[in-house]
Design a protein around this motif. Structure first.
Motif, PDB file in Angstrom:
ATOM      1  N   ALA A  30       2.104 -14.004 -12.018  1.00  0.00           N
ATOM      2  CA  ALA A  30       1.231 -12.906 -12.442  1.00  0.00           C
ATOM      3  C   ALA A  30       0.197 -13.383 -13.449  1.00  0.00           C
ATOM      4  N   ARG A  31       0.638 -14.188 -14.401  1.00  0.00           N
ATOM      5  CA  ARG A  31      -0.294 -14.700 -15.413  1.00  0.00           C
ATOM      6  C   ARG A  31      -1.343 -15.610 -14.768  1.00  0.00           C
ATOM      7  N   GLY A  32      -0.888 -16.530 -13.913  1.00  0.00           N
ATOM      8  CA  GLY A  32      -1.823 -17.436 -13.261  1.00  0.00           C
ATOM      9  C   GLY A  32      -2.804 -16.730 -12.348  1.00  0.00           C
ATOM     10  N   GLN A  33      -2.312 -15.723 -11.631  1.00  0.00           N
ATOM     11  CA  GLN A  33      -3.194 -14.973 -10.737  1.00  0.00           C
ATOM     12  C   GLN A  33      -4.222 -14.179 -11.525  1.00  0.00           C
ATOM     13  N   ALA A  34      -3.790 -13.566 -12.616  1.00  0.00           N
ATOM     14  CA  ALA A  34      -4.730 -12.806 -13.447  1.00  0.00           C
ATOM     15  C   ALA A  34      -5.785 -13.731 -14.065  1.00  0.00           C
ATOM     16  N   GLU A  35      -5.355 -14.914 -14.510  1.00  0.00           N
ATOM     17  CA  GLU A  35      -6.301 -15.868 -15.088  1.00  0.00           C
ATOM     18  C   GLU A  35      -7.307 -16.376 -14.062  1.00  0.00           C
ATOM     19  N   ARG A  36      -6.964 -16.290 -12.789  1.00  0.00           N
ATOM     20  CA  ARG A  36      -7.880 -16.684 -11.719  1.00  0.00           C
ATOM     21  C   ARG A  36      -8.753 -15.519 -11.262  1.00  0.00           C
ATOM     22  N   ARG A 121      -0.833  -1.395   8.890  1.00  0.00           N
ATOM     23  CA  ARG A 121      -1.226  -1.346   7.469  1.00  0.00           C
ATOM     24  C   ARG A 121      -2.321  -2.363   7.173  1.00  0.00           C
ATOM     25  N   ARG A 122      -3.120  -2.084   6.144  1.00  0.00           N
ATOM     26  CA  ARG A 122      -4.149  -3.017   5.703  1.00  0.00           C
ATOM     27  C   ARG A 122      -3.551  -4.136   4.864  1.00  0.00           C
ATOM     28  N   TYR A 123      -2.620  -3.799   3.967  1.00  0.00           N
ATOM     29  CA  TYR A 123      -2.080  -4.786   3.045  1.00  0.00           C
ATOM     30  C   TYR A 123      -1.107  -5.737   3.757  1.00  0.00           C
ATOM     31  N   ALA A 124      -0.951  -6.930   3.186  1.00  0.00           N
ATOM     32  CA  ALA A 124      -0.006  -7.912   3.711  1.00  0.00           C
ATOM     33  C   ALA A 124       1.200  -8.002   2.778  1.00  0.00           C
ATOM     34  N   THR A 125       2.355  -8.262   3.363  1.00  0.00           N
ATOM     35  CA  THR A 125       3.579  -8.425   2.583  1.00  0.00           C
ATOM     36  C   THR A 125       3.945  -9.904   2.486  1.00  0.00           C
ATOM     37  N   ALA A 126       4.359 -10.314   1.300  1.00  0.00           N
ATOM     38  CA  ALA A 126       4.912 -11.652   1.083  1.00  0.00           C
ATOM     39  C   ALA A 126       6.323 -11.469   0.528  1.00  0.00           C
ATOM     40  N   TYR A 127       7.212 -12.419   0.824  1.00  0.00           N
ATOM     41  CA  TYR A 127       8.611 -12.288   0.412  1.00  0.00           C
ATOM     42  C   TYR A 127       9.130 -13.640  -0.055  1.00  0.00           C
ATOM     43  N   THR A 128       9.610 -13.678  -1.300  1.00  0.00           N
ATOM     44  CA  THR A 128      10.283 -14.853  -1.857  1.00  0.00           C
ATOM     45  C   THR A 128      11.737 -14.469  -2.126  1.00  0.00           C
ATOM     46  N   PRO A 129      12.705 -15.037  -1.402  1.00  0.00           N
ATOM     47  CA  PRO A 129      14.103 -14.607  -1.561  1.00  0.00           C
ATOM     48  C   PRO A 129      14.726 -14.952  -2.910  1.00  0.00           C
ATOM     49  N   HIS A 130      14.358 -16.107  -3.510  1.00  0.00           N
ATOM     50  CA  HIS A 130      14.985 -16.552  -4.766  1.00  0.00           C
ATOM     51  C   HIS A 130      16.498 -16.669  -4.638  1.00  0.00           C
ATOM     52  N   GLY A 131      17.001 -17.072  -3.528  1.00  0.00           N
ATOM     53  CA  GLY A 131      18.455 -17.106  -3.342  1.00  0.00           C
ATOM     54  C   GLY A 131      18.930 -15.742  -2.895  1.00  0.00           C
ATOM     55  N   GLY A 132      19.047 -14.818  -3.823  1.00  0.00           N
ATOM     56  CA  GLY A 132      19.382 -13.425  -3.512  1.00  0.00           C
ATOM     57  C   GLY A 132      20.540 -13.299  -2.534  1.00  0.00           C
ATOM     58  N   SER A 133      20.305 -12.569  -1.457  1.00  0.00           N
ATOM     59  CA  SER A 133      21.360 -12.317  -0.478  1.00  0.00           C
ATOM     60  C   SER A 133      21.794 -13.580   0.249  1.00  0.00           C
ATOM     61  N   PHE A 134      20.962 -14.647   0.193  1.00  0.00           N
ATOM     62  CA  PHE A 134      21.320 -15.891   0.880  1.00  0.00           C
ATOM     63  C   PHE A 134      22.334 -16.711   0.096  1.00  0.00           C
ATOM     64  N   ALA A 368      -0.097 -25.938  -9.061  1.00  0.00           N
ATOM     65  CA  ALA A 368       0.114 -26.120  -7.624  1.00  0.00           C
ATOM     66  C   ALA A 368       0.872 -24.938  -7.031  1.00  0.00           C
ATOM     67  N   MET A 369       1.851 -24.420  -7.763  1.00  0.00           N
ATOM     68  CA  MET A 369       2.605 -23.259  -7.289  1.00  0.00           C
ATOM     69  C   MET A 369       1.678 -22.040  -7.172  1.00  0.00           C
ATOM     70  N   THR A 370       0.912 -21.765  -8.217  1.00  0.00           N
ATOM     71  CA  THR A 370       0.045 -20.590  -8.223  1.00  0.00           C
ATOM     72  C   THR A 370      -1.001 -20.660  -7.112  1.00  0.00           C
ATOM     73  N   ASP A 371      -1.652 -21.806  -7.002  1.00  0.00           N
ATOM     74  CA  ASP A 371      -2.688 -21.957  -5.972  1.00  0.00           C
ATOM     75  C   ASP A 371      -2.084 -21.912  -4.569  1.00  0.00           C
ATOM     76  N   GLY A 372      -0.892 -22.482  -4.399  1.00  0.00           N
ATOM     77  CA  GLY A 372      -0.242 -22.453  -3.097  1.00  0.00           C
ATOM     78  C   GLY A 372       0.106 -21.050  -2.656  1.00  0.00           C
ATOM     79  N   VAL A 373       0.568 -20.235  -3.604  1.00  0.00           N
ATOM     80  CA  VAL A 373       0.913 -18.850  -3.282  1.00  0.00           C
ATOM     81  C   VAL A 373      -0.342 -18.050  -2.924  1.00  0.00           C
TER      82      VAL A 373
END
Length: 396
Positions: A30-36, A121-134, A368-373
């Motif tokens: 969020a911080r990196g995206q806002a700074e961009r 829908r117009r918007y796109a969904t992205a999903y990062t599991p972070h382990g979670g249910s996996f 690299a993480m922020t730009d990749g996302v």
């Protein structure tokens, strides 16, 4: 850094608890995206996180132009899910984001379930599991239920963003295939200031455990290992235990029953670098992990480490160091690894830690993480725009 060549995006991050590595990941993004130059908002739980989460959100208020919305959410399936789901739909409708980025299994449900019923829908969904249910044990009722939900929601996911190769492999193993929609691995990243080596000149503890106090973290194995060092080897290393969680009382009682309570000091969560500076070696006895930030941060700071080989930890260690990882749930092996590390001369420990820090710097960078996302977002939106050319991505 502002990306001026392309339209700015409206991004809504959806997750449950403002705690732990997932929260750190969202905050960094969020911080990196806002700074961009992008417009960013957050939707999460209001019953967890405490004063620390309140303070973090207050600090970020000026950056998060789409605001922070917090409503009660339950960790496990609960009647509050319906209310939280309706709130998520309402917030998304009001903010009209280009991207709904879902984090963790609960965030994945709240952000993707409405999308399942909105193929146009117009918007796109992205999903990062972070382990979670996996990270649930395969074969159990809970695991089967959560995997059924993951299969159901896969068509509602425009972009899967796996933060480790380990979780991408878990998806393939448990779902039966890699995602049929777009997917990629974008590794978690660390900022430049975190690569400053931590100073141990004032360290008063031999060992440090840092993280949640619950069974999956294997702290009971660590306590058993310390008990073994005392009874078998006559060693009594002092250990600082920093964290909170549902098993705190049971773990305190276990240190008493194992005869090592006088060696252990429990403290609530606090700044990680301060905790690292207070102990010579950090121990990670986990039974399950994804790609834990606590190891990334400690490794970047050149903190000597003893860790189990679970989840994506071997990705952090890389080919030069992964042979130092040990199996989980084995107090004898853990005791031997701790004894060996504490017996290693400080200069050799520091050299080993510095080499691991160099590997982390080469492979786990925040930019690299922020730009990749963000690049993944744009690819997902481009595919959605191809199907609906009359509704381009909104500029801010």
């Amino acid at each position: 850094m502002t990306d001026t060549s392309l339209p700015r995006l409206r991004i809504l991050h959806v997750f449950r608890a403002p705690l732990g590595g997932l929260f750190r990941h969202v905050l960094d993004l969020a911080r990196g995206q806002a700074e961009r130059g992008h417009q960013v908002g957050i939707f999460c739980d209001s019953t967890t996180g405490g004063a620390r989460a309140d303070d973090v959100f207050a600090d970020l208020e000026s950056l998060l132009s789409l605001g922070v919305t917090r409503v009660p959410m339950s960790r496990y399936p609960n009647i509050t899910d319906a209310r939280a789901q309706m709130s998520a739909i309402s917030v998304r409708s009001r903010l009209d984001p280009d991207i709904v980025h879902c984090h963790g299994s609960k965030g994945g449900l709240y952000g993707r379930l409405p999308a399942l019923a909105s193929p146009g829908r117009r918007y796109a969904t992205a999903y990062t599991p972070h382990g979670g249910s996996f990270n649930y044990k395969p074969g159990g009722t809970e695991h089967k239920l959560y995997m059924a939900v993951e299969r159901l929601l896969e068509p509602a996911t425009d972009m899967f963003l796996f933060e480790s190769r380990f979780i991408a492999g878990r998806f393939e193993a448990y779902i039966g295939h890699m995602p049929r929609t777009d997917h990629r691995i974008v590794l978690n990243g660390i900022s430049d200031p975190e690569f400053v080596p931590v100073d141990h000149t004032e360290a008063s503890f031999d060992l440090l455990y840092l993280g949640e106090l619950r069974s999956a973290k294997g702290i009971d194995t660590l306590i058993d290992a310390l008990s073994l060092l005392k009874s078998r080897d006559g060693l009594a290393p002092r250990m600082l235990i920093v964290g909170s969680g549902p098993d705190e009382a049971a773990l305190r009682a276990l240190t008493i029953s194992r005869g090592i309570a006088e060696q252990c000091v429990f403290e609530p969560p606090g700044p990680i670098r301060r905790a690292l500076s207070r102990a010579l070696v950090m121990v990670v006895p986990s039974r399950a992990e994804s790609l834990p930030y606590v190891i990334l941060e400690a490794a970047a700071a050149a903190q000597p480490l003893v860790s189990t080989d679970v989840g994506g930890i071997n990705e952090i260690y890389g080919p030069r160091h992964r042979n130092r990882l040990i199996p989980a749930n084995d107090p004898v092996v853990l005791a031997d690894a701790i004894r060996s590390m504490l017996a290693t001369p400080a200069a050799a420990r520091d050299a080993q830690a510095a080499d691991l820090a160099r590997h982390v710097r080469e492979n786990f960078r925040l930019d690299a993480m922020t730009d990749g996302v963000i690049a993944a977002y744009r690819d997902a939106l481009a595919k959605r725009s191809e199907a609906q050319p009359e509704r381009p991505v909104k500029a801010a």
